[in-house]
Design an enzyme around this catalytic site. Structure first.
Site, PDB file in Angstrom:
ATOM      1  N   PRO A 295       0.855  -1.203   0.000  1.00 55.21           N
ATOM      2  CA  PRO A 295       0.000   0.000   0.000  1.00 55.21           C
ATOM      3  C   PRO A 295       0.883   1.241   0.000  1.00 55.21           C
ATOM      4  CG  PRO A 295       0.099  -0.939   2.204  1.00 55.21           C
ATOM      5  CD  PRO A 295       0.898  -1.863   1.325  1.00 55.21           C
ATOM      6  N   ASP A 471       6.164   2.635   1.566  1.00 62.61           N
ATOM      7  CA  ASP A 471       5.212   1.618   2.020  1.00 62.61           C
ATOM      8  C   ASP A 471       4.525   2.154   3.279  1.00 62.61           C
ATOM      9  OD1 ASP A 471       3.897  -0.614   3.047  1.00 62.61           O
ATOM     10  OD2 ASP A 471       5.458  -2.007   2.406  1.00 62.61           O
ATOM     11  N   HIS A 472       3.224   2.374   3.174  1.00 57.19           N
ATOM     12  CA  HIS A 472       2.503   2.985   4.300  1.00 57.19           C
ATOM     13  C   HIS A 472       2.368   2.046   5.489  1.00 57.19           C
ATOM     14  CE1 HIS A 472       0.507   6.440   5.774  1.00 57.19           C
ATOM     15  NE2 HIS A 472       0.062   6.879   4.612  1.00 57.19           N
ATOM     16  N   ARG A 473       2.757   0.783   5.325  1.00 56.52           N
ATOM     17  CA  ARG A 473       2.688  -0.148   6.452  1.00 56.52           C
ATOM     18  C   ARG A 473       3.816   0.070   7.442  1.00 56.52           C
ATOM     19  NH1 ARG A 473       2.733  -5.724   3.245  1.00 56.52           N
ATOM     20  NH2 ARG A 473       4.424  -4.545   2.239  1.00 56.52           N
TER      21      ARG A 473
END
Length: 501
Positions: A295, A471-473
């Protein structure tokens, strides 16, 4: 004659399970030596010449140019040289009028010297050459020196106990299977290009090379074939067509537009079909996986690079060796990653679906490099320990080996963060795709003159755009923005971080 030894296609790099056979360098019946290149193969990482761990006579080639071979499957069968010498030198049965052995000659006639190649092979079997394959070398301590001629007889009588080959143990075969083959120059091999041109009747004098300094490359010959070769027809074949030797380059018949068909959706004739393989196949798979699993989010900022440009010009004026702009930015990126280590991580997913963020004690800075074989990402290992000059030297070295097809799997697959200078293509920005399994990529656009407000007044400045995809994680916008702003500030005030240059 003993049974041939079968050499299995070795592991060509981390995670690679197959390779395309580009060309054979030997043919059936050829005598080969240990470490002699026998074939050129192309993987998703690089082009590689595979050396033979055996000496002897080529008995069989397992595969044709253009085929995709699996790691662990037979590549070539080689009959040990000692057994071939014994079979070739064996004397015919004596006739009744001829005595089998003359005692006087038995003591006086010196034996025929064994070939240098056979003797070298036996020595290499006993000790191992040590340089065939990275990590293991040839098996050592398992070979037995075999003598195929009696030293006191003019009649060659092979001793079965001496000529019986010693088969490799399962451990040795497994070692050969797991060895790694050094990457060698494969994108341009002059003998291969000349052979392809000769076999297909292409005049190299009529081809304008697309390589550096006009060097004619394989793709140039293939392009000439596509434009000049007529469509093959059954009537054009002679009644007795000779069997092609396995060493020949892959035959790529040129199909006419009619033969390739018409596209049902567009109604247009299909002009070409290109298999997706090699580097293009690996890039496609990695990018698709990145898009489907990560994401991602993107942030960007315009940066005044005037001070950095002036610093470089000042160093040049003083006669100092000046690193390239990418090396300076790489120095700023490594400093930023130490301040924001969340972007220098990787997410691992366990079999039960649980995930964890893996942090690293060090930075392997990857950078995108365009080559004739496609886009690759070599990485500078331990980049956080290097100065701008050292980074510049390593970036130049890796760029060259990547373009030559010599980069090793470790150099191409060990990055923890990627820097992409797409400004060389004349563009300002790009929503880049993260190089899976990394979690971030920083893009640098072209540096151009733009109007800019300096101390309340309008001025013309050297401006570039930085784009960070992350990576938004692993982090939120605050961390990503902080890192991007750190790098931007370093570009605008370079002397604050370049005391070591």
């Amino acid at each position: 004659m003993s049974e041939p030894r079968v050499f299995l296609l070795p592991d060509l790099g981390e995670g690679l399970t197959e390779a395309e056979l580009v060309a054979w360098h030997v043919s059936v019946g050829d005598e080969i030596t240990v470490d002699q290149p026998i074939a050129e193969v192309e993987t998703a990482k690089s082009a590689v010449e595979v050396p033979s761990p055996y000496a002897g006579i080529v008995a069989e080639l397992h595969g044709k140019p253009g085929e995709t071979l699996d790691v662990g499957k037979p590549l070539i069968s080689v009959t040990p040289l000692g057994s071939v010498v014994a079979a070739d030198d064996a004397a015919p049965a004596p006739s009744p009028a001829q005595p089998e052995v003359e005692p006087a000659e038995t003591e006086l006639v010196e034996p025929k010297p064994e070939s240098t190649e056979a003797e070298a092979y036996r020595e290499e079997e006993k000790a191992g050459s040590g340089n065939v394959l990275i990590g293991y070398g040839t098996p050592g301590g398992h070979g037995v020196a075999r003598r195929t001629r009696s030293r006191k007889s003019s009649v060659a009588v092979a001793d079965p106990a001496e000529t019986t080959p010693v088969s490799l143990s399962k451990e040795d075969e497994l070692a050969l299977l797991r060895t790694r083959v050094p990457g060698k120059l494969g994108a341009v091999i002059s003998p291969l290009v000349r052979r392809m041109a000769r076999e297909h009747g292409v005049d190299l004098g009529d081809i304008a090379g697309s390589g550096d300094s006009g060097l004619i490359m394989r793709r140039d010959v293939e392009a000439a074939l596509r434009t000049t070769a007529p469509a093959a027809t059954p009537e054009a074949k002679p009644e007795a067509t000779p069997v092609a030797e396995p060493v020949e380059a892959p035959e790529r018949p040129v199909e006419s537009v009619e033969a390739q068909g018409r596209d049902a959706r567009t109604g247009l004739a299909v002009s070409a079909r290109t298999p997706v393989r090699g580097v293009r196949k690996a890039v496609a798979a990695n990018m698709a996986r990145s898009r489907s699993e990560i994401p991602e989010a993107t942030v960007w900022v315009d940066v005044d690079a005037t001070a950095l440009m002036e610093l470089r010009e000042g160093l040049k004026a003083n006669g100092v060796e000046v690193p390239g702009l990418l090396a300076f930015i790489a120095r700023f990126v490594t400093a930023g990653l130490k301040k924001f280590p969340e972007l220098n991580t990787r997410i691992e997913t366990a079999d039960d679906g649980s995930q964890e963020i893996v942090a690293f004690d060090g930075i392997n800075l990857g950078f995108a490099a365009q080559t004739d074989r496609g886009l690759v990402v070599p990485s500078v290992r331990g980049a956080e320990k290097l100065s701008a000059r050292e980074l510049d030297a390593e970036i130049r070295r890796l760029t060259q080996v990547a373009r030559d097809g010599k980069a090793t799997p470790a150099e191409l697959g060990s990055g923890t963060f990627t820097l992409n200078n797409y400004g060389v293509f004349g563009v300002d920005g790009s929503a880049a795709i993260i190089n899976h399994p990394e979690v971030g990529i920083l893009g640098v656009g072209r540096i151009i003159d733009k109007p800019w407000v300096v101390n309340g007044e309008l001025a013309v400045r050297k401006v570039t755009e930085l784009t960070l995809t992350f990576d938004h994680r692993v982090c939120d916008g605050g961390t990503a923005g902080g890192f991007l702003r750190f790098v931007a500030d370093a570009i605008e005030n370079p002397t604050s971080l370049l005391a070591d240059i």
